[in-house]
Design a protein around this motif. Structure first.
Motif, PDB file in Angstrom:
ATOM      1  N   UNK A   1       2.482   2.642  -4.599  1.00  0.00           N
ATOM      2  CA  UNK A   1       3.428   2.201  -5.226  1.00  0.00           C
ATOM      3  C   UNK A   1       4.692   1.307  -6.506  1.00  0.00           C
ATOM      4  N   UNK A   2       5.306   1.557  -4.838  1.00  0.00           N
ATOM      5  CA  UNK A   2       5.995   0.724  -4.676  1.00  0.00           C
ATOM      6  C   UNK A   2       6.502  -0.616  -3.978  1.00  0.00           C
ATOM      7  N   UNK A   3       5.185  -0.899  -3.682  1.00  0.00           N
ATOM      8  CA  UNK A   3       4.866  -2.336  -3.020  1.00  0.00           C
ATOM      9  C   UNK A   3       5.413  -2.054  -1.703  1.00  0.00           C
ATOM     10  N   UNK A   4       4.996  -1.026  -0.646  1.00  0.00           N
ATOM     11  CA  UNK A   4       5.202  -1.097   0.866  1.00  0.00           C
ATOM     12  C   UNK A   4       4.453  -0.826   1.280  1.00  0.00           C
ATOM     13  N   UNK A   5       4.138  -1.588   2.608  1.00  0.00           N
ATOM     14  CA  UNK A   5       2.935  -1.330   3.097  1.00  0.00           C
ATOM     15  C   UNK A   5       2.657  -0.027   3.679  1.00  0.00           C
ATOM     16  N   UNK A   6       2.316   1.000   3.603  1.00  0.00           N
ATOM     17  CA  UNK A   6       2.445   2.918   4.126  1.00  0.00           C
ATOM     18  C   UNK A   6       0.929   2.494   4.547  1.00  0.00           C
ATOM     19  N   UNK A   7       0.542   3.578   5.281  1.00  0.00           N
ATOM     20  CA  UNK A   7      -0.195   4.224   5.965  1.00  0.00           C
ATOM     21  C   UNK A   7      -0.796   5.248   6.168  1.00  0.00           C
ATOM     22  N   UNK A   8      -2.513   5.895   6.480  1.00  0.00           N
ATOM     23  CA  UNK A   8      -2.279   7.092   7.059  1.00  0.00           C
ATOM     24  C   UNK A   8      -3.415   6.800   8.453  1.00  0.00           C
TER      25      UNK A   8
ATOM     26  N   UNK B   1      -7.839   3.904  -7.728  1.00  0.00           N
ATOM     27  CA  UNK B   1      -7.927   3.289  -9.753  1.00  0.00           C
ATOM     28  C   UNK B   1      -7.138   2.635 -10.209  1.00  0.00           C
ATOM     29  N   UNK B   2      -5.797   3.018  -9.507  1.00  0.00           N
ATOM     30  CA  UNK B   2      -4.642   2.329  -9.390  1.00  0.00           C
ATOM     31  C   UNK B   2      -4.388   1.061  -9.039  1.00  0.00           C
ATOM     32  N   UNK B   3      -5.322   0.988  -8.395  1.00  0.00           N
ATOM     33  CA  UNK B   3      -5.429  -1.007  -7.932  1.00  0.00           C
ATOM     34  C   UNK B   3      -3.763  -0.916  -6.609  1.00  0.00           C
TER      35      UNK B   3
END
Length: 353
Positions: A65-72, A91-93
């Motif tokens: 949501x803050x535009x970061x490149x994040x993963x799991x 849903x939040x795209x």
């Protein structure tokens, strides 16, 4: 290195901002390798073992949501626990990367490899009408390459992307060329590239990241916008590989580790004078239906090879639309078939029924 290790090294090198995960066999080396490499000391990448899979996917939601490149990353039962969060993110795209190194089920099942999460991945998994972009690697090299590709597609379409591997690809060791190092994006770059993100609203109106609409007409509009985006992805982002298909009488369709096994089966079939080709979907969603349908017109029959009881075969049948017979061969419970089993199944199904 192992496929799991390649995922971790690639994530560091391409400038990933954060990883939030939880250990589960057979993907634990992703988290373990990140912890060993300590990227927070070099690139500033956050690596955090969350208290649960549910916590991990919601941390991804916040970071995305803050535009970061994040993963799991996780494996089958763990990804099941993440489904609600994945639906929220879709849903939040929001863009993010989810890695699933599949193991056998249902339930706790086994720690051995499986491909039984195909339905969960390609048909939504969580609640609502949504899709994740799904990439299926068949080598350690593709495990590394698809990290960057998945993030590229996720940000291009503001949609979660998944690398859907299995325990064979996660644990096998091969030579791999890792991507070049590139720095993480600056806050200024994130603001410029992600105008929708919650980056602080000085000088602009607040950005609201949500998947909730109480007005049903607004919710329908949101859903229609999603469906239009999915149609755009289907039109432009299908990927596949064909091997020996030009003069084939029969076609094997397989992904991931089964495609590797089928490729060896092709060599054995050709030695016996059988003309067999391999069609490997690389994007499981969007599925390369048009390309498969075109190739199917020239063959007598199609054998779908999977480490499950028959899941991708449904998309193959939809693509072929009854124009050719489509049959399934699979092993369950973590049993990985030999190439000669694949050839024997092909013979018994189509050549000597």
């Amino acid at each position: 290195m192992k496929g799991n290790e390649a995922i971790a090294h690639a994530a560091i090198r391409i400038g990933t901002d954060g990883y939030f995960g939880y250990p589960i066999t057979p993907q634990s080396e992703v988290l373990e390798t990140l912890a060993e490499q300590k990227p927070w000391e070099t690139t500033g990448m956050v690596v955090l073992q969350a208290e649960s899979e549910v916590a991990a996917i919601n941390m991804v939601y916040g970071g995305a949501g803050s535009g970061k490149m994040v993963m799991t990353s996780s494996s089958s039962p763990g990804v099941s626990l993440k489904q609600e969060g994945i639906s929220y993110i879709a849903g939040a795209e929001l863009p993010c990367l989810i890695v699933n190194v599949m193991r056998g089920g249902p339930g706790l099942g086994t720690i051995q490899p499986s491909q039984a999460d195909y339905f969960q991945t390609t048909k939504g998994g969580g609640h609502g009408d949504y899709h994740v972009i799904a990439l299926a690697p068949a080598s350690v090299q593709e495990m590394a390459d698809f990290v960057g590709l998945a993030f590229e597609l996720a940000f291009k379409y503001r949609n979660p992307a998944m690398i859907l591997a299995d325990g064979v690809i996660g644990q096998m060791m091969e030579k791999v060329t890792l991507p070049d190092f590139r720095p993480r994006r600056t806050e200024e770059e994130i603001i410029a590239q992600c105008p929708w993100a919650t980056t602080g609203c000085q000088g602009r109106k607040p950005n609201v990241v949500t998947s909730l609409e109480l007005d049903p007409y607004m919710m329908e509009r949101r859903n229609l916008q999603l469906q239009a985006k999915y149609a755009d992805i289907q039109a432009h982002e299908t990927r596949y590989e064909e091997i020996g298909c030009e003069d084939a009488d029969y076609l094997i369709v397989a992904f991931g580790s089964c495609a590797r096994i089928a490729q060896k089966a092709l060599e054995m079939a050709h030695e016996e004078g059988l003309r067999v080709g391999l069609f490997r979907p690389i994007t499981l969603w969007p599925f390369p239906s048009e390309a498969l349908a075109a190739r199917a017109r020239q063959v007598k029959g199609i054998l779908v090879v999977e480490l499950n009881s028959g899941q991708m075969i449904e998309d193959v049948r939809l693509a072929v639309e009854g124009s050719r017979p489509v049959r399934h061969f699979g092993r369950l419970g973590g049993i990985v078939p030999d190439p000669d089993e694949v050839i024997e199944a092909l013979k018994q199904t189509f050549i000597h029924p």
